[in-house]
Design a protein around this motif. Structure first.
Motif, PDB file in Angstrom:
ATOM      1  N   ARG A   1       0.882  -1.205  -0.089  1.00 37.28           N
ATOM      2  CA  ARG A   1       0.140   0.046  -0.036  1.00 37.28           C
ATOM      3  C   ARG A   1       0.848   1.263  -0.090  1.00 37.28           C
ATOM      4  NH1 ARG A   1      -3.289  -2.530   3.741  1.00 37.28           N
ATOM      5  NH2 ARG A   1      -2.259  -1.217   5.800  1.00 37.28           N
ATOM      6  N   MET A   2       2.258   1.041   0.384  1.00 36.07           N
ATOM      7  CA  MET A   2       2.863   2.233   0.808  1.00 36.07           C
ATOM      8  C   MET A   2       3.779   2.719  -0.494  1.00 36.07           C
ATOM      9  SD  MET A   2       2.196   3.728   3.297  1.00 36.07           S
ATOM     10  CE  MET A   2       0.366   3.338   3.245  1.00 36.07           C
TER      11      MET A   2
ATOM     12  N   LYS B   1       6.341   5.459   0.194  1.00 35.98           N
ATOM     13  CA  LYS B   1       5.650   6.507   1.163  1.00 35.98           C
ATOM     14  C   LYS B   1       6.159   6.821   2.295  1.00 35.98           C
ATOM     15  CE  LYS B   1       1.109   8.688   2.277  1.00 35.98           C
ATOM     16  NZ  LYS B   1      -0.385   8.486   2.176  1.00 35.98           N
ATOM     17  N   GLU B   2       6.711   7.843   3.021  1.00 38.06           N
ATOM     18  CA  GLU B   2       7.318   8.067   4.265  1.00 38.06           C
ATOM     19  C   GLU B   2       6.699   7.282   5.219  1.00 38.06           C
ATOM     20  OE1 GLU B   2       9.874  11.579   6.026  1.00 38.06           O
ATOM     21  OE2 GLU B   2       7.833  12.039   6.003  1.00 38.06           O
ATOM     22  N   SER B   3       5.353   7.345   5.310  1.00 37.46           N
ATOM     23  CA  SER B   3       4.639   6.764   6.656  1.00 37.46           C
ATOM     24  C   SER B   3       4.767   5.145   6.557  1.00 37.46           C
ATOM     25  CB  SER B   3       3.151   6.935   6.440  1.00 37.46           C
ATOM     26  OG  SER B   3       2.560   6.726   5.260  1.00 37.46           O
ATOM     27  N   GLY B   4       5.356   4.577   5.272  1.00 39.79           N
ATOM     28  CA  GLY B   4       5.661   3.108   5.392  1.00 39.79           C
ATOM     29  C   GLY B   4       6.888   2.920   5.890  1.00 39.79           C
TER      30      GLY B   4
ATOM     31  N   ALA C   1       7.320  -0.333   8.083  1.00 40.98           N
ATOM     32  CA  ALA C   1       7.118  -1.610   7.573  1.00 40.98           C
ATOM     33  C   ALA C   1       8.430  -1.944   6.664  1.00 40.98           C
ATOM     34  CB  ALA C   1       5.824  -1.684   6.621  1.00 40.98           C
ATOM     35  N   VAL C   2       8.947  -1.241   6.187  1.00 42.56           N
ATOM     36  CA  VAL C   2      10.263  -1.448   5.469  1.00 42.56           C
ATOM     37  C   VAL C   2      11.263  -1.819   6.258  1.00 42.56           C
ATOM     38  CG1 VAL C   2      11.860  -0.561   3.777  1.00 42.56           C
ATOM     39  CG2 VAL C   2       9.467   0.091   3.477  1.00 42.56           C
ATOM     40  N   GLU C   3      11.504  -1.108   7.204  1.00 47.54           N
ATOM     41  CA  GLU C   3      12.668  -1.485   8.505  1.00 47.54           C
ATOM     42  C   GLU C   3      12.312  -2.850   8.903  1.00 47.54           C
ATOM     43  OE1 GLU C   3      13.349   2.797  10.810  1.00 47.54           O
ATOM     44  OE2 GLU C   3      11.686   1.341  11.367  1.00 47.54           O
TER      45      GLU C   3
ATOM     46  N   ASP D   1       8.731  12.066   1.019  1.00 47.19           N
ATOM     47  CA  ASP D   1       7.704  12.520   2.310  1.00 47.19           C
ATOM     48  C   ASP D   1       6.487  13.453   1.773  1.00 47.19           C
ATOM     49  OD1 ASP D   1       8.608  15.108   1.227  1.00 47.19           O
ATOM     50  OD2 ASP D   1      10.164  15.514   2.394  1.00 47.19           O
ATOM     51  N   ARG D   2       5.809  14.202   2.648  1.00 44.82           N
ATOM     52  CA  ARG D   2       4.738  14.819   2.229  1.00 44.82           C
ATOM     53  C   ARG D   2       5.043  16.055   1.165  1.00 44.82           C
ATOM     54  NH1 ARG D   2       1.757  14.984   8.181  1.00 44.82           N
ATOM     55  NH2 ARG D   2       1.552  12.692   8.578  1.00 44.82           N
ATOM     56  N   GLN D   3       6.374  16.556   1.268  1.00 46.96           N
ATOM     57  CA  GLN D   3       6.533  17.758   0.416  1.00 46.96           C
ATOM     58  C   GLN D   3       6.978  17.050  -0.913  1.00 46.96           C
ATOM     59  OE1 GLN D   3       7.642  17.826   3.882  1.00 46.96           O
ATOM     60  NE2 GLN D   3       5.727  18.924   4.092  1.00 46.96           N
TER      61      GLN D   3
END
Length: 426
Positions: A197-198, A209-212, A215-217, A374-376
């Motif tokens: 999803r990320m 996506k940064e919020s993922g 999960a990647v770690e 990131d969001r930017q």
């Protein structure tokens, strides 16, 4: 124009629940003799001698890589990401399905023994006079070369290569989950749905996506644990060593014109290094193990003993050694020789290393990196923002393991020099 099967085909899978096949070309490729051969190639080589459940095949793994790739592309299409080139769907799915087509018996062990590369054989099969090649050419005359170039990492659109071969690709995600399931461990149980999803297509490559990030770690930690607990397990390394020694001994005997009681094509061609694609495709683990069964009766004592060890799981004992230098190795070899052993086959020094993630270096290609968005809409290399990733990056953990046949060494241990003897006393 994209074609669909009149009725979707499904495979029941223990890892992904169901594997969905909607495209005629994928269904046709699965049913070729070249792809069906992968049922007869174990995914984890000799690991079944360590983890009895590790009997799964390259066939099931290849289907899993295809399914993860299909899920990623479906998500991109549902989200209408403009950076995903829709016309590349078929080449990506075919490359995912066929990426391991050239694996030989016992996978990486036979590659080491004969200095072969399974990706080279994969590309030869894909572009050659095979049923796989014919199906791809019917789709488009240049399609086999396109699929092969994805596997060779030379395809003109890196975003497609990212899906199949990258630090965070469908191949790695499937084998971590699948190998963990069949070996019975929990190390590889990554949050696949969250990672998928990320993922985002972004400026010609796949990013996260940064919020993922967490999960990647977890994915990278799982890879780290799987390598040291499963792939580099010292018992598995012992069986791989014996396997390579069998191949080395058989090759040496062929070069000496030894008269084998049992020999079958294409084994002579394998040992002589002149295999054709058709001959290579005849190689599977059933054929190799049949040869080993028969070679236990050969007049050459070394080959006979090695084959018996492999078939009956009489593996070499190992001891860990913190540090060992060239002079010490040579001294042990000389001591073995003086005691009547053959250090070419009765001694092996192994030092496994793994680098779970390449830390960011400004002068290196980003093909080896995982990028966070990131969001930017700015990109950050994973190890720049993750303390966990930095902590495991660049690690070359490992100890030397000294392997030897315990029964033979026990019989002569008293003849070894006093400073060498402790290595083999237990």
């Amino acid at each position: 124009m994209e074609q669909r099967l009149t009725e979707e085909k499904v495979f029941k899978d223990p890892v992904h629940n169901y594997i969905h096949v909607q495209d005629p070309i994928i269904w046709q490729l699965i049913n070729t003799p070249e792809f069906q051969r992968l049922r007869r190639i174990r995914q984890l080589g000799t690991s079944f001698l360590t983890f009895h459940g590790a009997e799964h095949s390259r066939f099931s793994h290849s289907l899993g890589v295809y399914e993860i790739t299909r899920k990623i592309i479906s998500q991109f299409e549902r989200s209408h990401y403009s950076d995903w080139p829709k016309e590349e769907k078929t080449v990506a799915l075919c490359a995912a399905l066929l990426h391991d087509l050239g694996h030989g018996p016992f996978s990486h062990s036979i590659e080491e023994a004969f200095d072969m590369n399974h990706e080279d054989w994969t590309c030869k099969i894909i572009t050659g006079d095979t049923e796989v090649g014919a199906i791809l050419r019917r789709y488009a005359p240049d399609f086999p070369e396109k699929v092969a170039s994805v596997i060779q990492k030379t395809y003109e659109k890196p975003i497609v290569v990212n899906l199949v071969t990258s630090p965070l690709d469908a191949d790695r995600m499937d084998y971590l989950l699948r190998d963990a399931y069949f070996t019975g461990v929990n190390y590889g149980t990554i949050d696949l749905d969250r990672i998928l999803r990320m993922l985002r297509p972004y400026h010609g490559r796949i990013v996260v996506k940064e919020s993922g990030m967490h999960a990647v770690e977890d994915y990278l930690m799982s890879r780290y644990q799987m390598y040291w607990q499963i792939y580099f397990h010292p018992v598995t390394r012992s069986s791989e060593i014996i396997l390579r020694q069998i191949f080395k001994r058989a090759k040496s005997l062929i070069q000496q014109d030894f008269q084998f009681r049992f020999m079958i094509d294409p084994l002579p061609q394998l040992f002589n290094g002149d295999l054709s694609v058709d001959e290579y495709l005849q190689l599977d683990e059933a054929l190799i193990q049949t040869a080993f069964m028969q070679w236990r009766k050969e007049d050459d004592a070394v080959l006979s003993e090695l084959c018996e060890r492999f078939i009956d799981r009489k593996l070499y004992k190992y001891v860990e050694i913190e540090q060992i230098d060239v002079n010490m190795i040579e001294e042990i070899r000389e001591a073995f020789t003086l005691a009547g052993l053959n250090p070419e086959y009765d001694l092996e020094i192994d030092f496994p290393t793994d680098n779970p993630y390449d830390v960011f270096r400004p002068d290196e290609s980003t093909d080896k990196q995982i990028l966070l968005l990131d969001r930017q809409d700015k990109l950050h290399e994973l190890s720049e923002v993750s303390d966990i990733v930095r902590s495991i990056s660049g690690l070359h953990r490992g100890k030397h393991h000294l392997y030897y046949p315990q029964n033979k060494v026990d019989a002569i241990v008293h003849e070894l020099p006093s400073h060498i003897r402790p290595y083999f006393s237990h």
